[in-house]
Design a protein around this motif. Structure first.
Motif, mmCIF file in Angstrom:
data_model
loop_
_atom_site.group_PDB
_atom_site.id
_atom_site.type_symbol
_atom_site.label_atom_id
_atom_site.label_comp_id
_atom_site.label_asym_id
_atom_site.label_seq_id
_atom_site.Cartn_x
_atom_site.Cartn_y
_atom_site.Cartn_z
ATOM 1 N N THR A 182 2.088 -2.918 -2.279
ATOM 2 C CA THR A 182 2.348 -4.334 -1.995
ATOM 3 C C THR A 182 1.071 -5.097 -1.687
ATOM 4 N N HIS A 183 0.075 -4.394 -1.124
ATOM 5 C CA HIS A 183 -1.183 -5.116 -0.864
ATOM 6 C C HIS A 183 -2.355 -4.168 -0.706
ATOM 7 N N SER A 184 -3.535 -4.775 -0.554
ATOM 8 C CA SER A 184 -4.793 -4.042 -0.706
ATOM 9 C C SER A 184 -5.268 -3.354 0.569
ATOM 10 N N ILE A 186 -5.441 -0.337 3.282
ATOM 11 C CA ILE A 186 -5.403 1.101 3.018
ATOM 12 C C ILE A 186 -4.135 1.785 3.549
ATOM 13 N N ASP A 187 -3.485 1.203 4.567
ATOM 14 C CA ASP A 187 -2.269 1.851 5.086
ATOM 15 C C ASP A 187 -1.100 1.736 4.104
ATOM 16 N N HIS A 188 -1.333 1.097 2.952
ATOM 17 C CA HIS A 188 -0.264 0.936 1.968
ATOM 18 C C HIS A 188 -0.548 1.604 0.622
ATOM 19 N N PHE A 189 -1.730 2.183 0.486
ATOM 20 C CA PHE A 189 -2.005 2.893 -0.772
ATOM 21 C C PHE A 189 -2.803 4.181 -0.575
ATOM 22 N N ALA A 313 6.816 -7.190 2.412
ATOM 23 C CA ALA A 313 5.485 -6.552 2.482
ATOM 24 C C ALA A 313 4.954 -6.724 3.910
ATOM 25 N N GLU A 314 3.792 -7.394 4.068
ATOM 26 C CA GLU A 314 3.311 -7.627 5.434
ATOM 27 C C GLU A 314 3.122 -9.120 5.703
ATOM 28 N N LEU A 315 3.735 -9.915 4.820
ATOM 29 C CA LEU A 315 3.718 -11.364 5.033
ATOM 30 C C LEU A 315 4.421 -11.695 6.347
ATOM 31 N N SER A 357 6.858 -3.639 5.183
ATOM 32 C CA SER A 357 5.917 -2.526 5.150
ATOM 33 C C SER A 357 5.665 -1.947 6.537
ATOM 34 N N HIS A 358 6.138 -2.649 7.561
ATOM 35 C CA HIS A 358 6.080 -2.116 8.920
ATOM 36 C C HIS A 358 7.419 -2.427 9.599
ATOM 37 N N HIS A 359 7.712 -1.694 10.648
ATOM 38 C CA HIS A 359 8.905 -1.947 11.478
ATOM 39 C C HIS A 359 10.222 -1.708 10.721
HETATM 40 ZN ZN LIG Z 1 -0.160 -2.659 7.018
#
Ligand SMILES: [Zn+2]
Length: 675
Positions: A182-184, A186-189, A313-315, A357-359
């Motif tokens: 979803t985004h750049s 590091i905790d997501h890829f 995502a993390e928006l 992406s969190h919670h």
């Molecule tokens: Zn994150």
């Protein structure tokens, strides 16, 4: 708790009349790491939080537990290099939900930490699952026509692998058809290789990897230029050196913490660049929204029409996020961020479940709309009111002190400052528009910290006198009301920091400052604030870490970094004093990429440009990109450089060695709480 506080008061009093000689660290019932007991005013401050937030609202706990399929009660993940990188049992001490928090933890942060403790595999909706509590972020799993689609494969290969195998054990073994980043961040890829290692060659050949436009460059370059400083500061922000416990790390607010394991990368096959893009991925329709420039420089959210599910995502997340992230980063634009949340609300109004992406997720159309509206207004309020006050002359410190969310935005948990805070986000908005300077000439060219500290302490009558007074105030603060007590600790932190910076060997000053930081950490509602204060206390007592960053953990990612960025990162390592008066040209030819770069050193500045193979230079180096990466991260040293079969030289070897010796090798262990 009162009993403990009273004992603490008595001992402090004894210490106060004995003067500083006793050394404040011995008197306070410290734990093994040296963290002192919470004072009475800290206890008071923390118990007052219980009246400020609706702790009897249990919705978040229900949502965080809803759909639980399986939980690994003994969730521990080992590093491939030995040692643990993840251990959920370490957090088992967070066994209540806020109202019963120990007085050394802000109950609101404790509650968030308890929610982030709820881990396992969950069904979000039929065909949509999440695995939570295996890393800082979540991995989401979508059932597709012939297999699985994975969203955000965590930070480390080790945690991603563990999470994936756990999900497969309970959901069944099916091929992975796509992975979404979803985004750049590091905790997501970073954990993607931990997934890929379990896929067959056939699966890998057909695998779609879908990411927002700009992902590859942002993901591989975010920390290249300022990496050493950011990594060192991240140790503070995430409490890397702190024990887990009621006087240590409880969580980051955003999750438990990042897994410091092995980071990897995989090149996307599909780039999404426009809002409204529709893709059908192995039979699953998806609609994308580009939100790059909000929380991350390359980011999308997406909607699953068949599931009526919105992945934010993390928006948005179940806490206030960082406009400025205290580990150090470019500030983010609150105005654009808020605008994207409003856009998502309008694009996907039928969303009946939100997952991120969190919670934990949120169910119900109205609740999602309200959640999005409040997240939107939180960032917009901070932006607009900061600018309003700034335009009336308020300074960052004044802004941070005076800005408070209005009651309508301050009654929910999900926009509270567990990660970002109103205080440092207001300063971020100021910084975004105005930079570091308040326009007050006293701040235009002040002396550096140590010099200013020495003169200040001397004018105040010397360190002993300042410490005497500070100790009296520290003892007195325990009896003050919560606000006055906290403000006294804040003032003492500033004052004692002068004494430590004037003389870092002053053990009494270090010990008392550490005790002050303990109290500020215990009162913090933000996970990063708590970890900053407690890590400051820890390092005042135990010194800076023995080991700094190991750039080698980034190797996989660096192999995908655009080559020209490496030369940028070399340029910021050039030691100007060593380079003074020197000029040289070095040609670097990448034999695997069939590209040559000419590096030019002059005026103590290093330039680079793409060039042809036959460009003349004082010295030439011919090698592969992986070898070059190994040299830069220190995996290959001078010996390899001189004797490896993979490297060839032309021209002057001495010029080459001389050139490489002018590059700094930052070890990521610099002092922060001492000069
Ligand atoms: Zn994150």
């Amino acid at each position: 708790m009162f009993l403990r506080s009273n004992i603490f008061l008595v001992s402090l009093f004894a210490m106060a009349i004995a003067g500083c000689d006793a050394g404040p660290e011995r008197a306070s019932g410290a734990n093994d790491a040296g963290h002192s007991a919470p004072t009475a005013s800290t206890s008071k401050a923390n118990s007052q939080v219980l009246e400020q937030r609706p702790f009897d609202n249990r919705d978040d706990f229900e949502n965080a537990r809803r759909g639980l399929i399986a939980q690994d009660a003994e969730l521990v993940v080992d590093s491939v290099n030995g040692g643990e990188i993840w251990n959920m049992q370490d957090y088992a001490f967070i066994d209540s939900d806020g109202e019963n928090a120990p007085s050394s933890v802000n109950p609101s942060l404790w509650r968030q930490a308890a929610l982030n403790n709820i881990h396992g595999l969950f069904e979000v909706r039929e065909g949509l699952y999440q695995i939570r509590g295996y890393d800082l972020a979540n991995m989401s799993i979508i059932e597709s026509d012939t297999g699985w689609i994975l969203v955000d494969p965590l930070t480390a290969g080790e945690t991603a692998s563990k999470a994936f195998l756990f999900a497969r054990e309970h959901l069944g073994e099916k091929p992975v058809r796509a992975i979404l980043f979803t985004h750049s961040h590091i905790d997501h890829f970073g954990g993607v290789q931990g997934i890929l290692q379990h896929l067959s060659d056939e699966e890998k050949a057909d695998l779609r990897i879908i990411a927002p436009a700009g992902f590859e460059e942002e993901a591989t370059s975010e920390n290249i230029i300022a990496g050493p400083a950011m990594t060192r500061r991240a140790m503070y922000m995430y409490g890397k050196q702190l024990g887990r416990g009621d006087r240590g790390h409880v969580g980051t607010g955003l999750g438990k913490g990042p897994a410091f394991g092995t980071f990897g990368f995989a090149t996307p096959t599909d780039m999404v660049s426009e809002t409204g893009t529709e893709l059908t991925v192995d039979g699953v329709p998806m609609v994308f929204q580009i939100v790059s420039g909000s929380e991350a420089p390359a980011e999308f959210t997406f909607y699953l029409p068949e599931h009526k599910a919105f992945c934010g995502a993390e928006l948005v997340s179940r806490n206030m996020h960082n406009l400025y992230t205290p580990r150090g980063a470019k500030v983010r634009d609150a105005r654009i961020w808020s605008g994207f949340i409003e856009e998502a609300r309008n694009l996907f109004p039928e969303a009946d479940v939100y997952f991120g992406s969190h919670h934990w997720p949120l169910w119900g159309q109205d609740k999602i709309q309200e959640f999005l509206a409040k997240q939107r207004d939180t960032y917009k309020f901070i932006h607009d009111q900061t600018v309003r006050l700034m335009n009336r002359g308020a300074t960052p410190r004044e802004l941070a002190e005076n800005l408070q969310l209005p009651p309508a935005l301050n009654e929910d948990f999900h926009n509270q400052g567990y990660y970002g805070t109103v205080s440092h986000n207001a300063k971020a908005v100021y910084q975004y528009y105005m930079g570091w300077f308040t326009a007050n000439p006293a701040q235009l060219n002040p002396l550096p910290e140590s010099e200013s500290a020495k003169r200040t302490v001397e004018m105040m009558g010397g360190a002993e006198k300042v410490l005497d007074q500070a100790l009296r105030e520290f003892s007195g603060a325990a009896d003050m009301d919560a606000t006055e007590g906290r403000n006294t600790y804040r003032w003492l932190a500033e004052l004692l920091n002068h004494v430590v910076f004037a003389d870092p060997d002053n053990g009494d000053a270090r010990a008392l400052l550490a005790n002050v930081y303990d109290q500020l950490g215990y009162q913090a509602e933000s996970g990063p604030w708590r970890d900053f204060y407690l890590t400051g206390a820890y390092e005042l007592r135990h010194g800076a870490p023995k080991e700094g960053l190991k750039p080698a953990v980034m190797r996989e990612i660096l192999l995908h970094t655009p080559v020209s960025l490496f030369f940028e990162s070399m340029a910021v390592r050039l030691n100007a004093a060593d380079a003074e008066g020197k000029s040289t040209t070095i040609k670097v030819t990448f034999t695997d990429l069939q590209q040559s770069y000419l590096l030019t050193l002059q005026n103590s500045v290093l330039h680079h440009r793409l060039t042809s193979d036959d460009t003349p230079a004082d010295a030439s180096l011919l090698l592969t990109r992986p070898m070059f990466v190994d040299i830069l991260i220190g995996d290959a040293g001078l010996k390899e450089l001189l004797f490896s079969d993979d490297i060839r030289f032309e021209g002057s070897k001495l010029d080459l060695i001389g050139f490489f010796s002018m590059l700094d090798k930052p070890d990521g262990r610099f002092n922060i709480v001492t000069p």
